[in-house]
Scaffold this motif. Structure first.
Motif, PDB file in Angstrom:
ATOM      1  N   ASN A 592       0.827  -1.222   0.000  1.00 58.73           N
ATOM      2  CA  ASN A 592       0.000   0.000   0.000  1.00 58.73           C
ATOM      3  C   ASN A 592       0.855   1.263   0.000  1.00 58.73           C
ATOM      4  O   ASN A 592       0.517   2.262   0.649  1.00 58.73           O
ATOM      5  CB  ASN A 592      -0.953   0.019   1.197  1.00 58.73           C
ATOM      6  N   CYS A 593       1.959   1.213  -0.701  1.00 52.97           N
ATOM      7  CA  CYS A 593       2.860   2.364  -0.737  1.00 52.97           C
ATOM      8  C   CYS A 593       2.246   3.475  -1.585  1.00 52.97           C
ATOM      9  O   CYS A 593       1.776   3.232  -2.705  1.00 52.97           O
ATOM     10  CB  CYS A 593       4.210   1.953  -1.313  1.00 52.97           C
ATOM     11  N   PRO A 594       2.215   4.723  -1.090  1.00 50.61           N
ATOM     12  CA  PRO A 594       1.673   5.834  -1.891  1.00 50.61           C
ATOM     13  C   PRO A 594       2.508   6.041  -3.152  1.00 50.61           C
ATOM     14  O   PRO A 594       3.741   6.010  -3.101  1.00 50.61           O
ATOM     15  CB  PRO A 594       1.780   7.039  -0.951  1.00 50.61           C
ATOM     16  N   PRO A 595       1.871   6.256  -4.281  1.00 47.92           N
ATOM     17  CA  PRO A 595       2.637   6.408  -5.529  1.00 47.92           C
ATOM     18  C   PRO A 595       3.474   7.675  -5.572  1.00 47.92           C
ATOM     19  O   PRO A 595       4.446   7.738  -6.313  1.00 47.92           O
ATOM     20  CB  PRO A 595       1.543   6.420  -6.609  1.00 47.92           C
ATOM     21  N   ASN A 596       3.103   8.692  -4.779  1.00 50.03           N
ATOM     22  CA  ASN A 596       3.855   9.945  -4.841  1.00 50.03           C
ATOM     23  C   ASN A 596       5.198   9.869  -4.128  1.00 50.03           C
ATOM     24  O   ASN A 596       5.956  10.837  -4.126  1.00 50.03           O
ATOM     25  CB  ASN A 596       3.027  11.086  -4.244  1.00 50.03           C
ATOM     26  N   ILE A 597       5.510   8.727  -3.507  1.00 50.83           N
ATOM     27  CA  ILE A 597       6.831   8.588  -2.875  1.00 50.83           C
ATOM     28  C   ILE A 597       7.926   8.596  -3.935  1.00 50.83           C
ATOM     29  O   ILE A 597       9.002   9.159  -3.732  1.00 50.83           O
ATOM     30  CB  ILE A 597       6.885   7.294  -2.034  1.00 50.83           C
ATOM     31  N   LEU A 598       7.648   7.973  -5.074  1.00 50.14           N
ATOM     32  CA  LEU A 598       8.647   7.918  -6.141  1.00 50.14           C
ATOM     33  C   LEU A 598       8.724   9.263  -6.840  1.00 50.14           C
ATOM     34  O   LEU A 598       7.748   9.741  -7.417  1.00 50.14           O
ATOM     35  CB  LEU A 598       8.284   6.820  -7.142  1.00 50.14           C
ATOM     36  N   SER A 599       9.890   9.881  -6.777  1.00 52.20           N
ATOM     37  CA  SER A 599      10.100  11.184  -7.392  1.00 52.20           C
ATOM     38  C   SER A 599      11.538  11.267  -7.873  1.00 52.20           C
ATOM     39  O   SER A 599      12.442  10.652  -7.291  1.00 52.20           O
ATOM     40  CB  SER A 599       9.802  12.310  -6.395  1.00 52.20           C
ATOM     41  N   LEU A 633       9.970  11.232   5.434  1.00 52.21           N
ATOM     42  CA  LEU A 633      10.172  10.073   6.301  1.00 52.21           C
ATOM     43  C   LEU A 633       9.004   9.121   6.089  1.00 52.21           C
ATOM     44  O   LEU A 633       7.841   9.500   6.268  1.00 52.21           O
ATOM     45  CB  LEU A 633      10.250  10.516   7.764  1.00 52.21           C
ATOM     46  N   GLU A 634       9.307   7.894   5.686  1.00 56.50           N
ATOM     47  CA  GLU A 634       8.291   6.872   5.466  1.00 56.50           C
ATOM     48  C   GLU A 634       8.300   5.900   6.639  1.00 56.50           C
ATOM     49  O   GLU A 634       9.325   5.278   6.951  1.00 56.50           O
ATOM     50  CB  GLU A 634       8.554   6.124   4.159  1.00 56.50           C
TER      51      GLU A 634
END
Length: 859
Positions: A592-599, A633-634
């Motif tokens: 369930n990782c938010p897609p906006n983490i990847l940048s 921070l995740e």
């Protein structure tokens, strides 16, 4: 002429699908039990042609019709013609199906005529053709041996060589209308290279010999020792000078070099032994023969002696060769380096000999040798370093040329026997931008040669590097960045592709490679820029010593800085790529990782495993993992205890669904700009590796999270340093002290039980104790013989005892203080507890819960 179809046999008469197909063909249909009456009647009339439909193609009735040369077809032919709206084909032979239509077969190596006749009949039944002699029209050679002219011709023309099982497999699939004899699935029935061959190996190490014997079995052959004397081929290692006489005792044995072994695997066919015969020093190539007589050996020795004398007296003998002068600066012994630096030193060739396009495509060299450029004897130390720079550049260009000519070009050749060895994508991954690197270094080498051929001290070598610095900046980062992937691709294909493994073995034995593997050669571009930078630095040093006003000082300094810039850019480019790959791996591990983490601007700084002491994210004592990114921070919940490096590659399986689970579960994503303060909790005798941070959550509420760090991968000091640095950079705070504070554990009301729950060894001990307690409770139930009406209540009470030993259910009649005391004793946090008291508590709980009168609702 009228065509009439006679359906032979009662089972064909009852076949509904077949009858519908005959109606679609719009032909007259008659039925017969054996077809003889229709066959006899058809002989009396020339106006009607009868086609007999038989199923199966065997038996007394079929043999009679075939012997009388009647036109016979099978049910697949009728069904296929009905689907395609085509008339029944005309064939002089019985035609059951069209699996082998347009297939021309030739046979070799079969000694039993009955077997060969049966195979020919099956080919004809399936619509194929058979040729006695092999020619260019033959599409498949069915062989029972790897010897003979037909086999050699098929290998040379690239014709498919199959086993007899291929024909039987096609016949088994005769009723499948979509099946074809040349399907990709039929590659499993190719004749292996070492079919009907028995090999023995001489001169190899035990490890290499075991590997080759295993490969022999995989390629359809067998192996034996010299003492068995049943071998057909003797494979000799390149370093062997003379073979034992036992190897020649077997008649018609072939003594070949090891290159024959690997060449056979590469072309997926037994290579011609005449091209790889082993040749002893000063002797004729060894051919198939028995043991030579003593007279033959003596005559052979006399001829060898006479030949040796004549060679020594000839002008081309090494005894008459001119000695190399020790002061020759370009002699191969003057330069230290790898074996390639010695064996590959050769004069440069014009640029048009190597390239015909700007992309660096290789073209054949001119037949006429290029003129050797012989620089003058070095006059100064600066001149000597310049010559060394030129020589290393020549060697490097020759190495790149070897990689492309020996490895890349053969792999890219079209119409390879048995298909391409590697896919185009794999070739691109392995070699990358090597042609572009070769092109720019070849240009630099040509200019250096021209400059050193008429050397003067005012020559500016630095300008040569500066002219190509921009191109170096473009071509090197791409190759260096994906070098690890290139090497991994080579290793993987070498392990999984037998033909590529054989190709590498053949290339390894070529003198151009200098006994170096492809992986060892591919590392040269990674090493070239640092090596060139050292030579230029030495050249600048010698130039300043000789003349402080030399015009090459400034260009050399700029060239060194340009190379440093290129290397810095390469390292930065690689660091960014590695960071992006790491971010992808982290996201794949988080559920369930938010897609906006990847940048594109975000990178991973550090990772921390620990346990939560607060109740902010997932509850007290729960295992958590924090990923510190450059701006955020995740927070995740860790599954399966402490994270291991293998967790990313081997996901955890859920016990319920049996499906792989990801290592982490997403809890909260906190931008570093939302952090208010990082708290360091002082170390005491009971408190270790504790810290916390104050942040504003997404619902705009100030929260304080407190955690305990597990110092396996990172220490508390390093983690806090990185966290405070990230917070200061994200909030643009100049004074880092404003982001950090220290508190005492007593002011945060941290209990010993909370800390004990984050101790892995104590958790494990508590689980074992709780399991024993559960067993005692179960035995207490069974001894009291609980009535059936109480079973459900008992099960609910028993389920309140957690298997993990963490807590007792709310349905337990024990008082909270008693439960907490027992829980503390189970976890080992009460130091004053003794073993006797623990056993007393277990006994009390077992008796209490096993008594039906004390169950909830029965007081």
């Amino acid at each position: 002429m009228i065509t009439r179809v006679c359906v032979v046999g009662q089972h064909n008469h009852d076949n509904l699908e077949l009858n519908n197909a005959l109606k679609m063909l719009d032909v007259e249909v008659v039925y017969s039990d054996d077809g003889r009456d229709i066959a006899d009647a058809s002989c009396m009339s020339d106006a009607v042609e009868v086609v007999f439909l038989c199923e199966p193609f065997e038996g007394e009735h079929f043999d009679y019709l075939w012997k009388e040369d009647h036109r016979i077809v099978g049910s697949p032919v009728v069904l296929s013609c009905a689907d395609e709206r085509q008339p029944l084909p005309c064939s002089s032979r019985p035609l059951y199906c069209t699996v082998m239509s347009n297939i021309v077969v030739c046979f070799t190596g079969f000694k039993e005529k009955s077997k060969l006749s049966k195979l020919c009949a099956l080919v004809h039944f399936m619509g194929g053709s058979v040729r006695r002699d092999f020619n260019g029209r033959v599409t498949h050679l069915v062989a029972n041996s790897v010897r003979g002219d037909k086999y050699r011709a098929a290998v040379g023309l690239g014709t498919g060589i199959m086993t007899e099982e291929w024909i039987h497999k096609c016949w088994d699939m005769r009723s499948n209308l979509t099946w074809r004899a040349d399907n990709d699935e039929m590659t499993d029935y190719k004749l292996p290279p070492f079919f009907d061959c028995c090999l023995t190996f001489i001169g190899f190490s035990e490890e290499e010999k075991a590997h080759m014997e295993e490969t022999t079995i995989e390629q359809g052959g067998t192996f034996c020792s010299l003492e068995d004397k049943i071998f057909t081929h003797v494979v000799v290692e390149d370093g062997v000078q003379e073979i034992p006489l036992e190897a020649m005792d077997v008649p018609h044995v072939k003594v070949v070099k090891q290159e024959w072994f690997w060449a056979s695997i590469q072309v997926d066919a037994c290579a011609d032994t005449a091209l790889y015969l082993f040749k002893q020093p000063n002797a004729e190539p060894i051919r198939s023969c028995g043991t030579p007589s003593s007279n033959q050996r003596s005559r052979k020795r006399r001829r060898m002696k006479e030949t040796d004398v004549m060679e020594l007296l000839s002008p081309s003998s090494p005894c008459h060769a001119a000695k190399r002068k020790s002061e020759d600066i370009l002699s191969v012994s003057s330069f230290s380096g790898s074996l390639l630096d010695v064996t590959m030193a050769s004069p440069a060739t014009p640029q048009e000999d190597l390239f015909n396009t700007p992309s660096g495509q290789m073209t054949p060299r001119h037949k006429t040798p290029s003129k050797v450029i012989s620089p003058l004897k070095p006059k100064t130390a600066r001149h000597q370093v310049a010559l060394e720079l030129l020589q290393t550049e020549r060697n490097y260009v020759e190495i790149l040329n070897t990689i492309l000519k020996v490895f890349k070009m053969p792999l890219e050749q079209e119409d390879q026997r048995a298909g391409p060895i590697l896919a185009p994508e794999e070739i691109k991954t392995i070699f990358g931008s090597l042609p572009d690197i070769l092109e720019v270094h070849h240009k630099m080498m040509v200019k250096l040669e021209k400059m050193l051929s008429s050397w003067t001290e005012d020559k500016c070598i630095g300008n040569v590097i500066l002219e190509h610095a921009d191109v170096l900046m473009k071509v090197y980062p791409v190759f260096v960045n994906f070098f690890e992937m290139s090497k991994e691709t080579v290793v993987k294909c070498d392990r999984e592709r037998p033909r590529f493994h054989a190709f590498l073995k053949i290339c390894l034995g070529k003198p151009e490679c200098g006994r170096q593997t492809l992986a060892e050669l591919l590392i040269r571009p990674v090493q070239r820029l640092p090596s060139m930078n050292l030579l230029l630095t030495d050249l600048l040093k010698q130039t300043r010593k000789a003349d402080s006003n030399n015009p090459d000082i400034v260009p050399l300094g700029k060239a060194i800085e340009a190379l440093k810039t290129v290397m810095t850019h390469v390292n930065e480019y690689k660091r960014k790529t590695d960071s992006q790959v790491q971010m992808f791996e982290i996201i794949q591990d988080i559920d369930n990782c938010p897609p906006n983490i990847l940048s594109s601007h975000r990178s991973c700084i550090a990772k921390m495993d620990g346990f939560e002491l607060s109740d902010v994210f997932c509850g007290k004592t729960q295992p958590v993992t924090l990923f510190l990114f450059s701006d955020s921070l995740e927070v995740t919940k860790r599954r399966g205890g402490l994270s291991k490096s293998s967790s990313a590659h081997f996901p955890i399986k859920s016990p319920a669904s049996k499906t792989p689970q990801r290592t982490y579960k997403h809890l909260e994503f906190i931008p570093l700009s939302q952090l208010r303060k990082v708290v360091d909790i002082k170390e005491t005798e009971d408190n270790h590796d504790l810290f916390g941070f104050m942040y504003r959550s997404s619902d705009m509420i100030e929260r304080f999270a407190m955690l305990r760090l597990v110092p396996d991968e990172i220490t508390k000091e390093v983690w806090l340093e990185k966290l405070v640095t990230g917070l200061a950079n994200a909030t643009s705070i100049a004074n880092r002290a404003d982001c950090f504070t220290t508190l005492d554990a007593n002011t945060l009301t941290i209990t010993k039980s909370d800390l004990a729950l984050t101790n892995q060894s104590k958790i494990g001990r508590a689980v074992r104790v709780a399991k024993k307690t559960t067993k005692k409770v179960s035995r207490a139930f069974s001894m009291n013989k609980t009535p059936r009406s109480k079973v459900n209540v008992v099960k609910r009470s028993n389920s309140n005892v957690s298997p993990g030993g963490m807590s007792l259910g709310c349905g337990s009649p024990l008082q909270p203080s008693t439960r907490e005391n027992l829980r503390s004793r189970l976890l080992g946090t009460c130091e004053e507890s003794t073993g006797k008291e623990l056993r007393s508590n277990y006994k009390m709980m077992s008796q209490y819960m096993s008594s039906p009168s004390l169950l909830p609702g029965k007081t």
